[in-house]
Enzyme design. Sequence first.
Site, PDB file in Angstrom:
ATOM      1  N   CYS A  98      24.451  21.042 110.057  1.00  0.00           N
ATOM      2  CA  CYS A  98      24.818  22.188 109.772  1.00  0.00           C
ATOM      3  C   CYS A  98      25.706  23.016 110.751  1.00  0.00           C
ATOM      4  CB  CYS A  98      23.402  22.993 110.036  1.00  0.00           C
ATOM      5  SG  CYS A  98      22.254  22.598 108.607  1.00  0.00           S
ATOM      6  N   HIS A 100      25.517  26.558 114.961  1.00  0.00           N
ATOM      7  CA  HIS A 100      24.628  26.215 113.803  1.00  0.00           C
ATOM      8  C   HIS A 100      25.315  27.246 112.710  1.00  0.00           C
ATOM      9  CE1 HIS A 100      21.213  25.597 111.026  1.00  0.00           C
ATOM     10  NE2 HIS A 100      20.920  24.400 111.975  1.00  0.00           N
ATOM     11  N   ASP A 116      21.056  32.137 120.430  1.00  0.00           N
ATOM     12  CA  ASP A 116      20.269  31.174 119.362  1.00  0.00           C
ATOM     13  C   ASP A 116      19.540  30.131 120.257  1.00  0.00           C
ATOM     14  OD1 ASP A 116      19.293  29.345 118.092  1.00  0.00           O
ATOM     15  OD2 ASP A 116      21.357  29.057 116.701  1.00  0.00           O
ATOM     16  N   GLN A 120      17.567  25.291 120.275  1.00  0.00           N
ATOM     17  CA  GLN A 120      17.301  24.033 121.108  1.00  0.00           C
ATOM     18  C   GLN A 120      16.958  24.391 122.716  1.00  0.00           C
ATOM     19  OE1 GLN A 120      17.336  21.223 119.662  1.00  0.00           O
ATOM     20  NE2 GLN A 120      17.936  22.164 117.410  1.00  0.00           N
ATOM     21  N   LYS A 122      10.629  23.550 116.522  1.00  0.00           N
ATOM     22  CA  LYS A 122      11.262  22.841 117.409  1.00  0.00           C
ATOM     23  C   LYS A 122      10.613  22.693 118.919  1.00  0.00           C
ATOM     24  CE  LYS A 122      15.282  23.773 114.711  1.00  0.00           C
ATOM     25  NZ  LYS A 122      16.353  22.890 114.295  1.00  0.00           N
TER      26      LYS A 122
HETATM   27  N1  PMP Z   1      20.138  27.340 115.630  1.00  0.00           N
HETATM   28  C1  PMP Z   1      20.145  25.866 115.722  1.00  0.00           C
HETATM   29  C2  PMP Z   1      20.797  25.764 117.327  1.00  0.00           C
HETATM   30  C3  PMP Z   1      19.416  25.019 115.418  1.00  0.00           C
HETATM   31  O1  PMP Z   1      19.367  23.885 115.920  1.00  0.00           O
HETATM   32  C4  PMP Z   1      18.706  25.561 114.145  1.00  0.00           C
HETATM   33  C5  PMP Z   1      17.859  24.405 113.426  1.00  0.00           C
HETATM   34  N2  PMP Z   1      18.483  23.097 113.166  1.00  0.00           N
HETATM   35  C6  PMP Z   1      18.738  26.714 113.776  1.00  0.00           C
HETATM   36  C7  PMP Z   1      19.455  27.594 114.397  1.00  0.00           C
HETATM   37  C8  PMP Z   1      17.844  27.182 112.446  1.00  0.00           C
HETATM   38  O2  PMP Z   1      16.678  27.088 112.636  1.00  0.00           O
HETATM   39  P1  PMP Z   1      15.570  27.146 111.435  1.00  0.00           P
HETATM   40  O3  PMP Z   1      16.113  26.154 110.354  1.00  0.00           O
HETATM   41  O4  PMP Z   1      14.336  26.565 111.941  1.00  0.00           O
HETATM   42  O5  PMP Z   1      15.795  28.653 110.982  1.00  0.00           O
END
Ligand code: PMP
Length: 405
Positions: free
Chosen positions: A363, A123, A200, A203, A226
């Site tokens: 993203c 991401h 990270d 998910q 999430k």
């Molecule tokens: N890493 C992953 C794998 C994600 O799915 C996301 C959110 N789409 C993020 C990081 C970033 O999370 P946040 O926008 O809640 O800070």
Amino acid sequence: PSPAGRGKAAPLDLVSDFPAIPAGWAYLDTAATAQKPQPVVDAIARGYDRTYATVHRGVYQRSADMTLAYEAARARVAAFIGAQAGECVFVRGATEAINLVAHSFAAPRLKPGDRILLSMLEHHSNIVPWQMVAERTGAAIDVVPLTDDHRIDLDAMQAMIRAEHKVVALAHVSNVLGSVLDAKRATRIAHSVGATILLDGCQAVPRVPVDVADIGCDFYVFSGHKLYGPTGIGILYGRAELLGAMPPYQGGGSMIDRVTFAKTSYAPAPTRFEAGTPHIVGALGLHAAIDYVDAIGLDRIHAHETALVARTREALSRLNSVRLLGPDDSAGIVSFVMEGVHPHDIGTILDESRVAIRAGHHCAQPLMEALGVEATARASFGVYNGPADVDALVAGLERVGKIFG
Ligand code: PMP
């Protein structure tokens, strides 16, 4: 939580716990953000009405009680991921957690010649902070490629890692493909050259059991929203000795030991990293979310989502125009493209059938490039989804196919 989903063998049937999901709406965008069960909504409301006060500073009983509740939330998070409370920092979300580690852990340590190892499916929030720190320090970034079925290729990682790699940062579960990392093996590979590894877990925490002590990783990050909790709250887990050796990320109230104009000394971790009045009620909401998820059990949630993924992939593989991406055993997330139809059009037409999916680059633009697509359509599942949601998706896609001939 309703008793409906609580029987050991019964499939999960929890949608009635979620006030924001009306009957007949197939919400398939949990990877972006999860809907909130009633106990989380109630915990947030309770936090602001009968019990609200600031934490850590008040000398009156209400504030002392709120401080206990805030710290109880931290202990709950720690127990949930196999950490100690002092190793869990409340942050805004995964994005802030990664920036904090990049700034306070990596930047002071990296120098020209050092390298950072990421993967092709990260991401943007697990890419851009590292690029910023690389630019500041003169370190370089390497990228682990993917296997043919779109997992982080750990054999390739093993072959390419070397002593110059000081930091490794990988997604535990891909937000686009649902690919699950063998986190223990990735950690062993990173540690074999003395690198520090951040996972990270955005998910992963809502989809698979996570025990950071068992994994052995150095940092683990995730966002509350999430995990069926509120936005604006997330967790940075860091091994105690690492957090204890890191300078603060931001300065302000609450993070100090003593302030004079000559010199300021800082509070120990995790307080040192929580400058300013925190998202107090967010922590209470996250506590309620973890209670909710834990009562169901992540093994059951994983089995439930795995069944939904299997049903989806099986049905979509029978649609000629659809190309499935990612591995068959993805965790709760299915990305696909349709010949001759832009994913945004798929999403818009599905919305007319009351099916909510995500369409775009998610993203993860470098991953899109590696997959040779501009964007994907993505269905992602949560505890409230059932086979009827998959069937609505499939019927909607058949309609898309007809519209586009
Ligand atoms: N890493 C992953 C794998 C994600 O799915 C996301 C959110 N789409 C993020 C990081 C970033 O999370 P946040 O926008 O809640 O800070």
